[in-house]
Scaffold this active site. Structure first.
Site, PDB file in Angstrom:
ATOM      1  N   LYS A  86      54.064  62.163  42.960  1.00  0.00           N
ATOM      2  CA  LYS A  86      52.881  61.530  43.740  1.00  0.00           C
ATOM      3  C   LYS A  86      52.549  60.486  43.069  1.00  0.00           C
ATOM      4  CE  LYS A  86      49.759  64.552  45.294  1.00  0.00           C
ATOM      5  NZ  LYS A  86      48.652  65.721  45.307  1.00  0.00           N
TER       6      LYS A  86
HETATM    7  O1  G3P Z   1      46.021  67.001  46.636  1.00  0.00           O
HETATM    8  C1  G3P Z   1      44.697  66.606  46.701  1.00  0.00           C
HETATM    9  C2  G3P Z   1      43.801  66.689  47.819  1.00  0.00           C
HETATM   10  O2  G3P Z   1      44.146  67.923  48.670  1.00  0.00           O
HETATM   11  C3  G3P Z   1      42.618  66.802  47.501  1.00  0.00           C
HETATM   12  O3  G3P Z   1      41.734  67.831  47.885  1.00  0.00           O
HETATM   13  O4  G3P Z   1      39.928  69.433  47.855  1.00  0.00           O
HETATM   14  O5  G3P Z   1      40.030  67.689  46.054  1.00  0.00           O
HETATM   15  O6  G3P Z   1      39.501  66.830  48.475  1.00  0.00           O
HETATM   16  P1  G3P Z   1      40.294  67.973  47.669  1.00  0.00           P
END
Ligand code: G3P
Length: 230
Positions: A86
């Site tokens: 990533k």
């Molecule tokens: O993989 C990272 C992405 O899913 C971010 O998620 O919940 O931190 O906005 P969040």
């Protein structure tokens, strides 16, 4: 639709891969740091649990293309096949993506907030782009529409890059992504549960059990077959 689980928690990973059709695991530095444990041991354990077939997306932490590329090599030595490196979108990220793509690495370009970021990542050689649906919704943008337009653009230009929609807070957001042709979603285990649950399903299953037991008691089909063959 590929379901990928956005966690580095060992117990949750074990549970999700046992009960759900999970294609892989995604992590990022925030997710990893929540486990407050040794990074290398953690990713080694996750790899052992998910096996060689499932994807394992691990984010680089270096700020320059050179460091990202070196981290990718180090991660591949530990994780082996089905590693998806990533890489956060940006100039250094694109440079690293182009270099790693040439070397045959799988790449997931992350922290995508616009359609044009996604297109550029795809042109650089990313296998997946990860647009952040809920974070877009939270700035009064429209995460589903951004994903939808990326899907359309990739189809239009006949690009093989897939959209791995990320950052979900509700099952409804995931549903909408599936309706616009998102190729994959990465969700936390609680969202997986929410996607599966319906009270009418529970009532229906309880009714089946009650009706069966009213005639056959606690005997299962298996009990009957085994009685007959013994
Ligand atoms: O993989 C990272 C992405 O899913 C971010 O998620 O919940 O931190 O906005 P969040």
């Amino acid at each position: 639709m590929l379901y990928i689980v956005d966690t580095a928690n060992i117990e949750k990973i074990r549970h999700c891969i046992e009960f759900f059709p999970v294609a892989g695991i995604t992590t990022n530095p925030t997710i990893i740091s929540k486990e407050r444990t040794d990074f290398l041991s953690l990713i080694t354990e996750i790899k052992a649990i998910i096996g060689p077939e499932r994807m394992f997306h691990i984010q680089v932490t270096g700020q320059t293309a050179d460091k990202m590329v070196r981290e990718a090599h180090a991660l591949r030595n530990i994780v082996g096949d089905n590693l998806y490196v990533k890489i956060p979108i940006g100039e250094e990220g694109l440079k690293a993506t182009m270099a790693l793509h040439k070397e045959g690495f799988h790449i997931t370009e992350t922290a995508i907030f616009t359609q044009q970021q996604a297109l550029m990542a795809a042109m650089a050689g990313a296998d997946f782009v990860a647009p952040y649906v809920n974070r877009l919704d939270n700035i009064i943008s429209d995460g589903v529409n951004v994903v939808s337009e990326i899907v359309t653009m990739f189809r239009q230009y006949q690009l093989s890059t897939k959209v791995l929609a990320a950052s979900f807070k509700t099952a409804e957001q995931v549903h909408k992504i599936s309706m616009v042709g998102g190729h994959a979603v990465t969700v936390n285990p609680e969202i997986l549960d929410a996607l599966l649950y319906h009270p009418l399903t529970m009532y229906a299953i309880d009714d089946f059990s009650a009706d069966w037991e009213s005639v056959y008691g606690k005997k299962t089909i298996l009990d009957m077959v085994e009685e007959e063959t013994n």
